[in-house]
Enzyme design. Structure first.
Site, PDB file in Angstrom:
ATOM      1  N   ASP A   1       0.878  -1.181   0.000  1.00 37.28           N
ATOM      2  CA  ASP A   1       0.000   0.000   0.000  1.00 37.28           C
ATOM      3  C   ASP A   1       0.911   1.226   0.000  1.00 37.28           C
ATOM      4  O   ASP A   1       1.654   1.448   0.955  1.00 37.28           O
ATOM      5  CB  ASP A   1      -0.880  -0.026   1.257  1.00 37.28           C
ATOM      6  CG  ASP A   1      -2.110   0.852   1.085  1.00 37.28           C
ATOM      7  OD1 ASP A   1      -2.092   1.712   0.179  1.00 37.28           O
ATOM      8  OD2 ASP A   1      -3.066   0.686   1.856  1.00 37.28           O
TER       9      ASP A   1
ATOM     10  N   ASP B   1      -2.491   2.240  -6.351  1.00 42.17           N
ATOM     11  CA  ASP B   1      -1.492   2.296  -5.271  1.00 42.17           C
ATOM     12  C   ASP B   1      -1.504   1.079  -4.360  1.00 42.17           C
ATOM     13  O   ASP B   1      -0.900   1.109  -3.304  1.00 42.17           O
ATOM     14  CB  ASP B   1      -1.708   3.561  -4.434  1.00 42.17           C
ATOM     15  CG  ASP B   1      -3.014   3.517  -3.671  1.00 42.17           C
ATOM     16  OD1 ASP B   1      -3.960   2.886  -4.171  1.00 42.17           O
ATOM     17  OD2 ASP B   1      -3.094   4.114  -2.597  1.00 42.17           O
ATOM     18  N   GLU B   2      -2.166   0.015  -4.774  1.00 43.61           N
ATOM     19  CA  GLU B   2      -2.302  -1.120  -3.880  1.00 43.61           C
ATOM     20  C   GLU B   2      -2.306  -2.415  -4.667  1.00 43.61           C
ATOM     21  O   GLU B   2      -2.886  -2.471  -5.749  1.00 43.61           O
ATOM     22  CB  GLU B   2      -3.655  -1.012  -3.176  1.00 43.61           C
ATOM     23  CG  GLU B   2      -3.587  -1.089  -1.681  1.00 43.61           C
ATOM     24  CD  GLU B   2      -4.981  -1.108  -1.096  1.00 43.61           C
ATOM     25  OE1 GLU B   2      -5.415  -2.170  -0.676  1.00 43.61           O
ATOM     26  OE2 GLU B   2      -5.625  -0.058  -1.097  1.00 43.61           O
TER      27      GLU B   2
END
Length: 483
Positions: free
Chosen positions: A11, A105-106
């Site tokens: 993350d 973003d993950e």
DNA sequence: TCTGGGGTCCTCACCCTC
DNA sequence: TCTGGAGGGTGAGGACCC
């Protein structure tokens, strides 16, 4: 649930805001808020400095401005975030072929499938190396969670934030989870959280003690069973690399509620066209057309229609959306309109029925729909932030809002377009002063800060908006490339 | 000055067919 | 012929996630 903690969850920390800080040295260590900047905008990401003021994602931007009046408010630049995300995802794919991106973003990574980690020690080493590689390649920090399941790896990365790594040793899961809030578990949002709270359940430990039957009674079969398993730390969902899209949709919230039925019809057409553009770009066609309407009082309703076969025909989607709109009462005004397509099929399944209908409609001639094919709604094509259609714009966007394009289609008169040209945060280059970014614009002037990733914080200069030496430019890489 | 955009999944109601 | 249940398709809405 596997014996070794070889599921990795990455993350990135405050991703959008961190990218902006990396590309704009003067913003480092400052409160940065990225999101919609219009009167109805919400925060997408707040930097950790902004979070200290109580700003968080999904908060109305207006509220954020009250809490943090001196923060830097920037419009999102998805193209840039996407390019940084591709670098990060590339590093993940070097670890394993099984990478499941959840967003820009993950992502989850199955380290076991990559053969690079087989026990706690090797998993931890891989995680630390990954964090160092991401920092070297992008200048950004990310938090890593390692565990034997996706759920626990995600919990671990959340606990590790910011800029950390946490590994949950097999056998310690229940102990670790027990004191945590039920809201920690994926799938427990505000509604379920409140529901459980009223039943006296606030922690994961209490969830486990309640038992499966009680949870099923409280929140229903599917959710209850899943919740109970998660409370025990059980989760055997695999990391899935490829996931087929199930629907495609576009929606716009308007700065001011729409009342005019003709305007509403035109907006629905425009959305239908954009939706078809996205549908085609993804290589799909779809069978069910969905119209979404959010009214002045925030009540939301959807209306859908299933066709006989899948289509990616603009005219067919437009017509279906228009039919659905006819069944909706818009008295009082609408704040949001959306058009979506579900029941997706591969693009190659050409829908002859739909095509022939469209052809027939076209042949029926010019008596047709308002606007017609020639007017607004040109091919929307590629997804670009704030692309903008060609219709009437939102009223009353104050100049102080530094000309950020609201996401709804806006009229681009020449002046307006020029203002939009200099949206807050966008990259520019000056013939004399070099690269910089727009800090603000209005009243015929644009203020630019001259700095770039890796430089010291730069100076600010103001120009006329039509200064011939000033040009928009593409974002520079966050980290200088050596080869 | 309240509350984005793009998704997924689940539940429930209703209709139809067998 | 009528009735009831099962099950699929469809439509609508809610909750949740990033």
């Amino acid at each position: 649930m596997r014996a070794a903690p070889t599921i990795l969850h990455l993350d990135m920390d405050a991703f959008y805001a961190s990218v902006e800080q990396a590309s704009k040295p003067s913003l480092r260590g400052k409160a940065v808020i990225v999101g919609g900047l219009g009167p109805r905008g919400v925060v997408a990401t707040a930097s950790y400095e902004a979070r200290r003021f109580g700003v968080h994602s999904a908060m109305p931007t207006a509220q954020a401005r009250r809490l943090c009046p001196n923060g830097a408010y920037l419009f999102p630049r998805f193209e840039l975030y996407r390019s940084v995300s591709e670098i990060v995802m590339g590093l993940l794919r070097e670890l394993s072929p099984l990478v499941e991106p959840l967003s820009l973003d993950e992502a989850f990574v199955d380290l076991e499938a990559g053969g690079g980690a087989w026990d706690s020690r090797s998993a931890r080493e891989t995680g630390e190396r990954l964090r160092a590689d991401i920092l070297a390649a992008t200048g950004l920090t990310g938090s890593v969670g390692l565990a034997g399941s996706k759920m626990l790896a995600k919990v671990a990365s959340e606990e590790a934030k910011p800029d950390g790594l946490l590994l949950i040793e097999p056998g310690t899961e229940r102990e670790l989870l027990a004191p945590m809030s039920v809201r920690t578990l994926p799938g427990v949002g505000p509604a379920t959280g409140e529901h459980l709270r009223r039943a006296g359940i606030t922690s994961v430990g209490e969830l486990a003690e309640a038992g499966e039957d009680e949870l099923v009674r409280l929140v229903g079969r599917s959710h209850g069973v899943g919740l109970y398993r998660m409370a025990l730390g059980r989760d055997d969902r695999p990391v899935v690399a490829e996931r087929d899209a199930k629907s495609v949709s576009v929606e716009d919230t308007f700065d001011v509620d729409l009342h005019d039925r003709v305007r509403i019809r035109i907006e629905v057409q425009r959305l239908a066209d954009r939706c078809v553009g996205r549908l085609r770009a993804s290589g799909h066609s779809g069978r069910t057309i969905v119209l979404k309407v959010r009214r002045y009082d925030f009540s939301t309703l959807t209306r859908s229609e299933t066709l006989r076969g899948p289509t990616d025909d603009q005219a067919v989607v437009r017509e279906a959306a228009a039919r659905l709109l006819e069944a909706v009462d818009t008295t009082g005004g609408v704040r949001l309109l959306g058009v979506g397509v579900t029941g997706l099929a591969d693009y190659t399944q050409e829908d002859l029925f739909a095509q022939s209908q469209a052809a027939a409609a076209a042949a029926e001639g010019a008596e047709g729909a308002p606007g017609g094919p020639s007017g607004a709604g040109g091919p929307e094509g590629l997804p670009g932030a704030g692309g903008g259609g060609a219709l009437e714009g939102p009223q009353g966007v104050p100049e102080a809002a530094v000309g950020e394009g609201p996401t709804d289609g806006s009229t681009d008169g020449p002046e307006r377009a020029r203002e939009r040209h200099w949206a807050a945060g966008r990259d520019v280059r000056h013939a004399v002063y070099g690269p910089g970014w727009v800090q603000g614009s209005g009243l015929g002037r644009v203020t630019v800060r001259f700095e770039q990733p890796g430089s010291a914080p730069g100076r600010v200069r103001t120009f006329q908006v039509d200064d011939p030496d000033l040009e928009p430019s593409d974002p520079l890489p966050l980290v200088g490339r050596t080869g």
